[in-house]
Design a protein around this motif. Structure first.
Motif, PDB file in Angstrom:
ATOM      1  N   GLN A  82     -40.589 -13.532  29.915  1.00 63.62           N
ATOM      2  CA  GLN A  82     -39.337 -13.726  29.213  1.00 63.62           C
ATOM      3  C   GLN A  82     -39.540 -13.887  27.716  1.00 63.62           C
ATOM      4  O   GLN A  82     -38.727 -13.455  26.923  1.00 63.62           O
ATOM      5  CB  GLN A  82     -38.634 -14.974  29.762  1.00 63.62           C
ATOM      6  N   ALA A  83     -40.684 -14.506  27.306  1.00 65.46           N
ATOM      7  CA  ALA A  83     -40.859 -14.909  25.919  1.00 65.46           C
ATOM      8  C   ALA A  83     -40.718 -13.793  24.896  1.00 65.46           C
ATOM      9  O   ALA A  83     -40.047 -13.984  23.888  1.00 65.46           O
ATOM     10  CB  ALA A  83     -42.216 -15.599  25.769  1.00 65.46           C
ATOM     11  N   LEU A 117     -36.215  -3.182  29.432  1.00 64.52           N
ATOM     12  CA  LEU A 117     -36.029  -4.286  28.489  1.00 64.52           C
ATOM     13  C   LEU A 117     -35.279  -5.441  29.147  1.00 64.52           C
ATOM     14  O   LEU A 117     -35.626  -6.611  28.975  1.00 64.52           O
ATOM     15  CB  LEU A 117     -35.258  -3.811  27.256  1.00 64.52           C
ATOM     16  N   LEU A 118     -34.240  -5.087  29.886  1.00 70.04           N
ATOM     17  CA  LEU A 118     -33.445  -6.103  30.574  1.00 70.04           C
ATOM     18  C   LEU A 118     -34.298  -6.873  31.578  1.00 70.04           C
ATOM     19  O   LEU A 118     -34.237  -8.100  31.664  1.00 70.04           O
ATOM     20  CB  LEU A 118     -32.274  -5.426  31.284  1.00 70.04           C
ATOM     21  N   THR A 166     -35.947 -11.149  31.671  1.00 68.52           N
ATOM     22  CA  THR A 166     -35.410 -11.961  32.768  1.00 68.52           C
ATOM     23  C   THR A 166     -36.529 -12.628  33.544  1.00 68.52           C
ATOM     24  O   THR A 166     -37.567 -12.007  33.790  1.00 68.52           O
ATOM     25  CB  THR A 166     -34.580 -11.065  33.720  1.00 68.52           C
ATOM     26  N   ARG A 167     -36.337 -13.879  33.938  1.00 71.80           N
ATOM     27  CA  ARG A 167     -37.313 -14.574  34.755  1.00 71.80           C
ATOM     28  C   ARG A 167     -37.528 -13.840  36.078  1.00 71.80           C
ATOM     29  O   ARG A 167     -36.621 -13.202  36.611  1.00 71.80           O
ATOM     30  CB  ARG A 167     -36.853 -16.007  35.059  1.00 71.80           C
ATOM     31  N   SER A 168     -38.722 -13.968  36.614  1.00 71.50           N
ATOM     32  CA  SER A 168     -39.063 -13.238  37.834  1.00 71.50           C
ATOM     33  C   SER A 168     -38.189 -13.636  39.015  1.00 71.50           C
ATOM     34  O   SER A 168     -37.937 -12.829  39.910  1.00 71.50           O
ATOM     35  CB  SER A 168     -40.539 -13.464  38.186  1.00 71.50           C
ATOM     36  N   LEU A 207     -30.549  -7.362  37.630  1.00 69.97           N
ATOM     37  CA  LEU A 207     -30.512  -5.923  37.875  1.00 69.97           C
ATOM     38  C   LEU A 207     -29.289  -5.537  38.716  1.00 69.97           C
ATOM     39  O   LEU A 207     -28.737  -4.444  38.560  1.00 69.97           O
ATOM     40  CB  LEU A 207     -31.803  -5.470  38.556  1.00 69.97           C
ATOM     41  N   GLY A 208     -28.864  -6.435  39.608  1.00 65.69           N
ATOM     42  CA  GLY A 208     -27.611  -6.197  40.334  1.00 65.69           C
ATOM     43  C   GLY A 208     -26.418  -6.197  39.397  1.00 65.69           C
ATOM     44  O   GLY A 208     -25.517  -5.358  39.513  1.00 65.69           O
TER      45      GLY A 208
END
Length: 408
Positions: free
Chosen positions: A210-211, A332-333, A337-339, A346-347
């Motif tokens: 995320q960083a 990129l999105l 985003t955190r795992s 993504l949804g």
């Protein structure tokens, strides 16, 4: 072909299976895609019903996906993206089998909406792919999954045409339903369950992923993707009429020209993925500005030319540029985003994409019916102008928090 095999081996055998499932299942879903107007016309009691249902048969699945993708994404985060993939394939199989026996346009529209609502396969497949590859080379991962979708769509439409030449329309949907059911069985039996991240290692990985992208606006990325998709979908319905009226083109020329967009995408997406691999967000967004500008110029020229050879070349080039849009922005999105929230985000992205596609289709139909087919390409170019401005704003913003950081 050798390059494709090398890429699949590089990601690993699980991704190769994932690629194959996406290619086959998306191809099965597109077997009936180009031919729905034929079936709808045969079942419609009037021209007005045909006009409405002819649009609804394409829009209804998109509406179903847009209303449920975010929910299925959350379920994927909670219960696993692999399970959501199997669920989606089983839903597609069931609705394809049901629609094969539908003999009423309104029943078909209802089932097509249900098909979209039960589906949502692509988002969990992307999230699962990011899991099994450890988040490595997201741009390449999403690009190749999009390649699988596009190549599958082209092959599925061709196979559907062969079946329709020899058998009734129901045979196309029955075949697609059986294929999707087999894909669901293979996915359940063959795709491994990713180990559930636990403890400090998972948290640390989430923070690392995320960083680098904390200065990127997720909302801005979703808006940009929506604008780019709406621009592309404006021509979905009026394209065949445009080719007939402007060029007097035969059906095979229209189909070939339409397919060039997907061919350009298939060629361009892996190239863009290699260009963007490991690059800073500002670099990627800077190229997004240029890609949006390129799409604006190409669609403007395509709408003004009356030489069909030049038109086809421009359509191919347009597809190649599109290969650097959705897969790259999705990467990129995902990287921002955190795992443990990949499925949800993504949804949500798929919801936004489908909603934008519906708006693009509606805008194209309304504009061309009200003002004539000659406004189709100027409308597309205008939307790309808005995409250019949005990409420019995101790029300018990305340059301040970090100008030299690399995507890990």
């Amino acid at each position: 072909m050798t390059g494709t095999v090398a890429v699949l081996r590089g990601f690993g055998p699980v991704f190769a299976l994932l690629f194959g499932l996406q290619f086959i299942s998306m191809g099965a879903m597109e077997m009936s895609g180009p031919f729905w107007p034929i079936q709808i016309r045969a079942l419609s009691p009037s021209e007005s019903v045909f006009a409405l249902a002819g649009i609804g048969v394409y829009v209804c699945p998109m509406l179903g996906v847009s209303l449920t993708s975010a929910f299925w994404g959350r379920m994927g985060d909670r219960y696993g993206n692999r399970l959501m993939m199997v669920r989606a394939l089983a839903g597609l199989a069931m609705t394809q089998l049901l629609v094969a026996f539908a003999q009423d346009v309104w029943t078909i529209l209802a089932l097509r909406f249900l098909q979209g609502a039960c589906a949502g396969y692509i988002a969990p497949a992307q999230a699962y792919g990011a899991q099994v590859t450890g988040g490595r080379d997201r741009a390449g991962l999403f690009a190749w999954l999009q390649v699988a979708t596009n190549v599958g769509s082209l092959g599925g439409a061709f196979l559907g045409g062969l079946i329709l030449d020899a058998l009734p329309f129901a045979a196309v949907n029955l075949t697609a339903g059986v294929i999707c059911a087999l894909c669901a069985a293979v996915a359940w039996a063959s795709l491994p369950v990713p180990p559930h991240g636990a403890g400090k290692g998972a948290v640390r990985a989430a923070k690392i992923s995320q960083a680098p992208l904390t200065g990127i606006s997720i909302t801005g990325l979703l808006v940009l993707m929506g604008l780019l998709l709406a621009s592309r979908m404006v021509l979905q319905v009026p394209f065949a009429l445009y080719m007939s009226e402007v060029y007097g083109a035969q059906h095979w020329i229209t189909g070939l020209s339409y397919g060039l967009l997907a061919c350009g995408f298939v060629v361009g997406a892996p190239v863009w993925a290699r260009i963007f691999e490991g690059r800073a967000p500002a670099f990627v967004l800077g190229w997004s500005v240029l890609i949006a500008a390129g799409c604006l110029v190409i669609t403007g020229l395509a709408g003004s030319t009356r030489h069909i050879g030049l038109f086809a070349t421009l359509y191919l080039a347009w597809g190649a540029l599109l290969g650097g849009t959705t897969p790259v922005l999705l990467s990129l999105l995902s990287a921002a985003t955190r795992s443990d929230r990949q499925g949800s985000v993504l949804g949500l992205a798929q919801t936004c994409q489908q909603g934008a596609s519906v708006l693009g289709i509606i805008a194209g139909v309304v504009a061309t019916q009200r003002f004539g087919l000659e406004v189709a390409f100027p409308l597309v170019a205008s939307l790309y102008g808005l995409s250019f401005l949005m990409a420019l704003a995101l790029w300018l913003k990305s340059r301040h928090p970090f100008g030299k950081g690399e995507i890990s």
